[in-house]
Design an enzyme around this catalytic site. Structure first.
Site, PDB file in Angstrom:
ATOM      1  N   HIS A  15      38.441   5.036 -11.182  1.00 39.20           N
ATOM      2  CA  HIS A  15      38.268   6.412 -10.712  1.00 39.20           C
ATOM      3  C   HIS A  15      37.607   7.240 -11.814  1.00 39.20           C
ATOM      4  O   HIS A  15      37.291   6.725 -12.886  1.00 39.20           O
ATOM      5  CB  HIS A  15      39.616   7.037 -10.300  1.00 39.20           C
ATOM      6  CG  HIS A  15      40.525   7.432 -11.423  1.00 39.20           C
ATOM      7  ND1 HIS A  15      41.604   8.264 -11.269  1.00 39.20           N
ATOM      8  CD2 HIS A  15      40.526   7.107 -12.746  1.00 39.20           C
ATOM      9  CE1 HIS A  15      42.219   8.452 -12.411  1.00 39.20           C
ATOM     10  NE2 HIS A  15      41.599   7.758 -13.325  1.00 39.20           N
ATOM     11  N   CYS A  24      38.446  11.420 -19.245  1.00 40.76           N
ATOM     12  CA  CYS A  24      38.701  11.017 -17.853  1.00 40.76           C
ATOM     13  C   CYS A  24      37.618  11.503 -16.897  1.00 40.76           C
ATOM     14  O   CYS A  24      37.681  11.226 -15.689  1.00 40.76           O
ATOM     15  CB  CYS A  24      40.076  11.482 -17.410  1.00 40.76           C
ATOM     16  SG  CYS A  24      41.358  10.743 -18.442  1.00 40.76           S
ATOM     17  N   HIS A  28      36.438   4.966 -15.213  1.00 40.66           N
ATOM     18  CA  HIS A  28      37.360   4.078 -15.925  1.00 40.66           C
ATOM     19  C   HIS A  28      38.401   3.582 -14.933  1.00 40.66           C
ATOM     20  O   HIS A  28      38.431   4.019 -13.780  1.00 40.66           O
ATOM     21  CB  HIS A  28      38.028   4.815 -17.095  1.00 40.66           C
ATOM     22  CG  HIS A  28      38.901   5.961 -16.666  1.00 40.66           C
ATOM     23  ND1 HIS A  28      38.404   7.171 -16.241  1.00 40.66           N
ATOM     24  CD2 HIS A  28      40.252   6.067 -16.566  1.00 40.66           C
ATOM     25  CE1 HIS A  28      39.399   7.978 -15.915  1.00 40.66           C
ATOM     26  NE2 HIS A  28      40.536   7.326 -16.091  1.00 40.66           N
ATOM     27  N   HIS A  30      42.591   1.796 -14.128  1.00 41.46           N
ATOM     28  CA  HIS A  30      44.002   1.718 -14.530  1.00 41.46           C
ATOM     29  C   HIS A  30      44.681   0.560 -13.804  1.00 41.46           C
ATOM     30  O   HIS A  30      44.290   0.194 -12.692  1.00 41.46           O
ATOM     31  CB  HIS A  30      44.755   2.995 -14.140  1.00 41.46           C
ATOM     32  CG  HIS A  30      44.279   4.215 -14.848  1.00 41.46           C
ATOM     33  ND1 HIS A  30      44.584   4.490 -16.165  1.00 41.46           N
ATOM     34  CD2 HIS A  30      43.506   5.252 -14.431  1.00 41.46           C
ATOM     35  CE1 HIS A  30      44.045   5.630 -16.519  1.00 41.46           C
ATOM     36  NE2 HIS A  30      43.371   6.123 -15.488  1.00 41.46           N
ATOM     37  N   HIS A  69      41.397  -2.987  -6.493  1.00 38.47           N
ATOM     38  CA  HIS A  69      40.071  -3.439  -6.905  1.00 38.47           C
ATOM     39  C   HIS A  69      38.953  -2.601  -6.290  1.00 38.47           C
ATOM     40  O   HIS A  69      37.837  -3.089  -6.069  1.00 38.47           O
ATOM     41  CB  HIS A  69      39.859  -4.928  -6.602  1.00 38.47           C
ATOM     42  CG  HIS A  69      40.532  -5.816  -7.604  1.00 38.47           C
ATOM     43  ND1 HIS A  69      41.893  -6.042  -7.592  1.00 38.47           N
ATOM     44  CD2 HIS A  69      40.046  -6.511  -8.650  1.00 38.47           C
ATOM     45  CE1 HIS A  69      42.213  -6.837  -8.585  1.00 38.47           C
ATOM     46  NE2 HIS A  69      41.113  -7.143  -9.261  1.00 38.47           N
ATOM     47  N   GLU A 131      50.392   5.743 -13.759  1.00 38.23           N
ATOM     48  CA  GLU A 131      48.968   5.531 -14.058  1.00 38.23           C
ATOM     49  C   GLU A 131      48.805   4.673 -15.306  1.00 38.23           C
ATOM     50  O   GLU A 131      47.872   3.871 -15.408  1.00 38.23           O
ATOM     51  CB  GLU A 131      48.260   6.870 -14.242  1.00 38.23           C
ATOM     52  CG  GLU A 131      46.758   6.714 -14.368  1.00 38.23           C
ATOM     53  CD  GLU A 131      46.033   8.035 -14.360  1.00 38.23           C
ATOM     54  OE1 GLU A 131      45.759   8.553 -13.266  1.00 38.23           O
ATOM     55  OE2 GLU A 131      45.739   8.546 -15.454  1.00 38.23           O
TER      56      GLU A 131
END
Ligand SMILES: Nc1nc2c(c(=O)[nH]1)N=C([C@H](O)[C@H](O)COP(=O)(O)OP(=O)(O)OP(=O)(O)O)CN2
Length: 149
Positions: A15, A24, A28, A30, A69, A131
């Site tokens: 995201h 952010c 990137h 998580h 994914h 997260e």
């Protein structure tokens, strides 16, 4: 008496946060963990609020199909949507706003859980969305609305 069970669901997704002041703002990913708390006012004849396997198949099933994914992107984020869609195979889930941990938890609580568990006499009052191992958000019903709604 209300009784609850919690099922933990792990998934990974990419995201970015449109308008974020720091790192952010870039694409990137998580390794997320969602904790879904399912409550009923009693148990079935077997002594269950709901079978853990039902929570897994219905909610992990939804997450696997739409988020795992994939890239969760703000639907206003035209540049990121175009960039991710330019790579095949691609999986994009358009989010009504930024896909923060808070908004993802809220989306699971308000949109996904009620539909996924509709056949059962249960409710989901709380979703915790991790997260990172150190950061999580909580979406819960029955708590006061903050000033920003
Ligand atoms: N309230 C929220 N704040 C932030 C969120 C969020 O969802 N809700 N998300 C992010 C970013 O996605 C970011 O990846 C996580 O931020 P950060 O804490 O900076 O990440 P790390 O702990 O991995 O940072 P290190 O510097 O590596 O320790 C930002 N904020």
């Amino acid at each position: 008496m209300p009784l609850s069970v919690v099922r933990r669901i792990s998934f990974c997704a990419g995201h970015r946060l449109l308008g974020h002041e720091g790192k952010c703002a870039g694409l990137h990913g998580h390794n997320y963990v969602a904790e879904i708390e399912v409550t009923a006012d009693g148990t079935d004849d077997v002594g269950r609020v709901i079978d853990f396997a039902e929570v897994k198949s219905r909610l992990k099933g939804w997450i696997d199909e739409y988020w795992d994914h994939g890239f969760l992107l703000n639907r206003d984020d035209e540049a990121a949507i175009a960039a991710v869609r330019s790579v095949e195979p691609t999986k994009v889930f358009l989010f009504p706003g930024n896909p923060t941990a808070e908004k993802m938890a809220e989306y699971l609580l308000e949109e996904v859980c009620p539909k996924a568990l509709a056949p059962f006499n249960v409710r989901v009052d709380k979703v915790v969305l991790w997260e990172t191992p150190d950061c999580f958000a909580v979406a819960a019903k029955g708590q006061g609305q903050g000033a920003r709604g």
